[in-house]
Design an enzyme around this catalytic site. Structure first.
Site, PDB file in Angstrom:
ATOM      1  N   TRP A  74       0.849  -1.198   0.000  1.00  0.00           N
ATOM      2  CA  TRP A  74       0.000   0.000   0.000  1.00  0.00           C
ATOM      3  C   TRP A  74       0.881   1.244   0.000  1.00  0.00           C
ATOM      4  CZ3 TRP A  74       0.644  -3.302   3.980  1.00  0.00           C
ATOM      5  CH2 TRP A  74       0.663  -2.866   5.298  1.00  0.00           C
ATOM      6  N   ASP A  75       0.840   2.142   0.966  1.00  0.00           N
ATOM      7  CA  ASP A  75       1.531   3.435   0.858  1.00  0.00           C
ATOM      8  C   ASP A  75       2.950   3.276   0.296  1.00  0.00           C
ATOM      9  OD1 ASP A  75      -0.669   3.892   2.481  1.00  0.00           O
ATOM     10  OD2 ASP A  75       0.375   5.288   3.794  1.00  0.00           O
ATOM     11  N   SER A 165       3.886   5.051   7.463  1.00  0.00           N
ATOM     12  CA  SER A 165       4.492   5.782   6.352  1.00  0.00           C
ATOM     13  C   SER A 165       5.469   6.882   6.744  1.00  0.00           C
ATOM     14  CB  SER A 165       3.396   6.400   5.498  1.00  0.00           C
ATOM     15  OG  SER A 165       2.725   5.381   4.852  1.00  0.00           O
ATOM     16  N   ARG A 248       1.463  11.137  12.176  1.00  0.00           N
ATOM     17  CA  ARG A 248       2.296  10.247  11.357  1.00  0.00           C
ATOM     18  C   ARG A 248       2.700  10.891  10.031  1.00  0.00           C
ATOM     19  NH1 ARG A 248      -2.881   7.855  11.924  1.00  0.00           N
ATOM     20  NH2 ARG A 248      -4.164   7.974  10.049  1.00  0.00           N
ATOM     21  N   ASP A 249       3.386  10.103   9.218  1.00  0.00           N
ATOM     22  CA  ASP A 249       3.675  10.374   7.811  1.00  0.00           C
ATOM     23  C   ASP A 249       4.610  11.568   7.581  1.00  0.00           C
ATOM     24  OD1 ASP A 249       1.826   8.336   7.639  1.00  0.00           O
ATOM     25  OD2 ASP A 249       0.239   9.536   6.712  1.00  0.00           O
ATOM     26  N   GLU A 341      -3.730  13.132   5.415  1.00  0.00           N
ATOM     27  CA  GLU A 341      -2.660  12.156   5.542  1.00  0.00           C
ATOM     28  C   GLU A 341      -1.566  12.375   4.509  1.00  0.00           C
ATOM     29  OE1 GLU A 341      -4.207   8.598   7.508  1.00  0.00           O
ATOM     30  OE2 GLU A 341      -5.358   8.370   5.658  1.00  0.00           O
TER      31      GLU A 341
HETATM   32  C1  FRU Z   1      -2.534   6.070   4.595  1.00  0.00           C
HETATM   33  C2  FRU Z   1      -2.212   5.649   5.996  1.00  0.00           C
HETATM   34  C3  FRU Z   1      -1.057   6.438   6.536  1.00  0.00           C
HETATM   35  C4  FRU Z   1      -0.438   5.478   7.526  1.00  0.00           C
HETATM   36  C5  FRU Z   1      -0.668   4.140   6.879  1.00  0.00           C
HETATM   37  C6  FRU Z   1      -0.907   3.018   7.831  1.00  0.00           C
HETATM   38  O1  FRU Z   1      -2.939   5.024   3.768  1.00  0.00           O
HETATM   39  O2  FRU Z   1      -3.327   5.778   6.829  1.00  0.00           O
HETATM   40  O3  FRU Z   1      -1.454   7.639   7.125  1.00  0.00           O
HETATM   41  O4  FRU Z   1       0.916   5.793   7.698  1.00  0.00           O
HETATM   42  O5  FRU Z   1      -1.781   4.285   6.032  1.00  0.00           O
HETATM   43  O6  FRU Z   1      -1.159   1.809   7.165  1.00  0.00           O
END
Ligand code: FRU
Length: 491
Positions: A74-75, A165, A248-249, A341
């Site tokens: 994913w991310d 992330s 986060r992120d 995000e």
């Molecule tokens: C976006 C998210 C990010 C996080 C990750 C966790 O898809 O929610 O903010 O870091 O997925 O899986």
């Protein structure tokens, strides 16, 4: 500006720049976000897309290929410098993805507590049309030696940790040192998966080295993990204030107007006790005497104050980027949306764009919009940011029927567009290319990379470029470098 009959006008945002350490926070207001609904067609056939086509990602075919049989993906992010150029390294393109083991017996929806940062590589400089359909990425394994991320939580109580992330900086294009900024997560959960205490989210740095030969790419390091930022409850909401806080992120960058200074944007929430009815006139953002304005009391009565996203800013206090200080949030979305995000700072033609991703289901009562990318433009890294595209903020949404309930990615509303959750976690790359992951297309789960799309960005507007790729859809996981790093000492 005439506006849309029956809807309020968007808030006036000047785009004026402020000093990065000023206390001004731009607001993505209810008046702004309501422009999305204002431009949605109230009478489409149920399940069609009700939103303006030029802001919507083309349909991903249901027979999409997958990047790898063994890991959910994913991310995803790239190897970048301080200006977000993305580099190949000694002839290889490299990407970093949240991954989870497909063979461990849990499904895509259980991925978050098992997330690990993995990497993939492929030869640079090959056009998408000559690559395999899935992008031709070779899985290189995990970046962080298993367990090393736990050191940040020494002395605390947790049951499971995850790596969420962030971003990865190539510190010097002439050598192989890299700095990972990511979200180190620790969960303390009972057997049924309920939090005993709120999850700990720590923005963390770990240093490593990239290596490549003629056959493959590999990494060393990432053994030391330095906690950089925990939410302080003053500028950024913490777990004591809200067990569902978002923090986060991290994405680091240099502002050409402040050379030598490193900044970081990240996902946060406005600091306050969850459930405090604290949104203000300014969060609503209506113009004086707008006949379609809500009152603060109406908005508070709707419970919209449970959604209070903020895009954070921090500044590095040392050249090694191992010490950071919070600055006031750049943008708040109080009573608008709870999650902004993976924010990124995107500097183009002297303008500063913040792109961020958000969900339909995290909107506050009374406001609505699709899953996808939202964008804000100003004259500096801290500005009175103007939401892009008729003041709404929407840049690239999934095809969505806003007249129908959202449903979920794992349990679709049969009346909803079957692609309302087709993609998420978009990252805007050089040249307006946008990568993301596939979530659900016609009930088929993804866990793989989406076709890359392209947005043309001009001033405060953007459109999806339908001449790019196949009617707007480029190659799956086509994430090209726009710069080449050659480390001669490695040969
Ligand atoms: C976006 C998210 C990010 C996080 C990750 C966790 O898809 O929610 O903010 O870091 O997925 O899986």
């Amino acid at each position: 500006l005439a506006g849309v009959p029956g809807f309020p006008l968007p808030t006036i945002h000047t785009q004026q720049a402020y000093a990065p350490d000023d206390t001004f926070t731009a607001k993505w207001t209810r008046a702004d976000a309501l422009q999305i609904k204002a431009h949605s067609n109230p009478s489409v056939t149920p399940g069609q897309n009700s939103l303006p086509a030029q802001l919507i990602m083309p349909d991903i075919p249901a027979d999409f290929p997958t990047i790898n049989p063994d890991v959910w993906v994913w991310d995803t992010w790239t190897l970048i410098d301080k200006h977000a150029n993305q580099f190949s390294y000694n002839g290889w393109e490299v990407i970093f993805c949240l991954t989870a083991d497909k063979n461990a017996g849990y499904g895509f929806d259980d991925r978050h507590t098992h997330a690990r940062i993995g990497f993939f590589y492929r030869r640079a400089g090959i056009p998408a049309a000559r690559r395999p359909a899935n992008g031709g990425w070779i899985y290189g394994g995990l970046l962080i030696p298993e367990g090393a991320q736990n050191q940040v939580f020494a002395g605390t109580t947790y049951t499971i940790t995850a790596e969420w992330s962030g971003s990865l900086r190539l510190l010097d294009p002439h050598d192989n040192r890299v700095s990972l900024f990511y979200t180190d997560m620790a969960f303390n959960r009972d057997a049924s998966g309920q939090d005993i205490t709120p999850a700990q989210a720590v923005i963390t740095q770990s240093l490593g080295q990239i290596h490549a030969d003629f056959r493959h790419v590999w990494f060393t390091g990432f053994t030391t993990h330095t906690p950089l930022l925990r939410p302080d409850g003053v500028l950024y909401q913490n777990g004591a204030q809200n067990p569902y806080y978002n923090f986060r992120d991290p994405f680091t960058f240099e502002d050409p107007n402040h050379p030598g200074v490193n900044y970081m944007v990240f996902e946060g929430n406005t600091a306050s006790q969850r459930g405090t009815p604290n949104c203000t006139e300014a969060d609503l953002g209506y113009r004086p005497n707008d006949p379609h304005a809500e009152t603060v009391q109406q908005v508070l009565d709707s419970g919209a104050y449970y959604q209070e996203a903020a895009i954070g800013l921090a500044v590095a206090e040392d050249a090694a980027m191992s010490k950071w200080k919070f600055l006031t949030p750049l943008i708040s979305a109080n009573c608008v949306n709870d999650q902004t995000e993976r924010p990124q700072m995107y500097i183009k033609d002297g303008k500063y764009y913040i792109f961020t991703i958000s969900h339909r289901t995290t909107y506050a009562a009374g406001v609505d919009g699709p899953d996808g990318v939202y964008g804000f433009v100003g004259k500096g890294i801290r500005s009175d940011f103007q939401p892009m595209n008729y003041g709404s903020g929407l840049v690239l949404g999934n095809p969505t029927d806003l007249n129908q309930a959202a449903g979920t990615d794992y349990d679709a509303n049969p009346l909803q567009n079957p692609r309302a959750f087709q993609s998420y976690s978009h990252y805007v790359m050089p040249g307006g290319l946008v990568e993301s992951f596939i979530d659900t297309v016609e009930t088929r789960r993804g866990g793989t990379l989406s076709p890359t799309v392209k947005v043309a960005i001009r001033a405060d507007a953007s459109v999806v470029d339908l001449r790019y790729g196949n009617a707007g859809l480029g190659g799956y996981g086509d994430i090209p470098a726009n710069r080449a790093a050659i480390n001669v000492r490695a040969f």
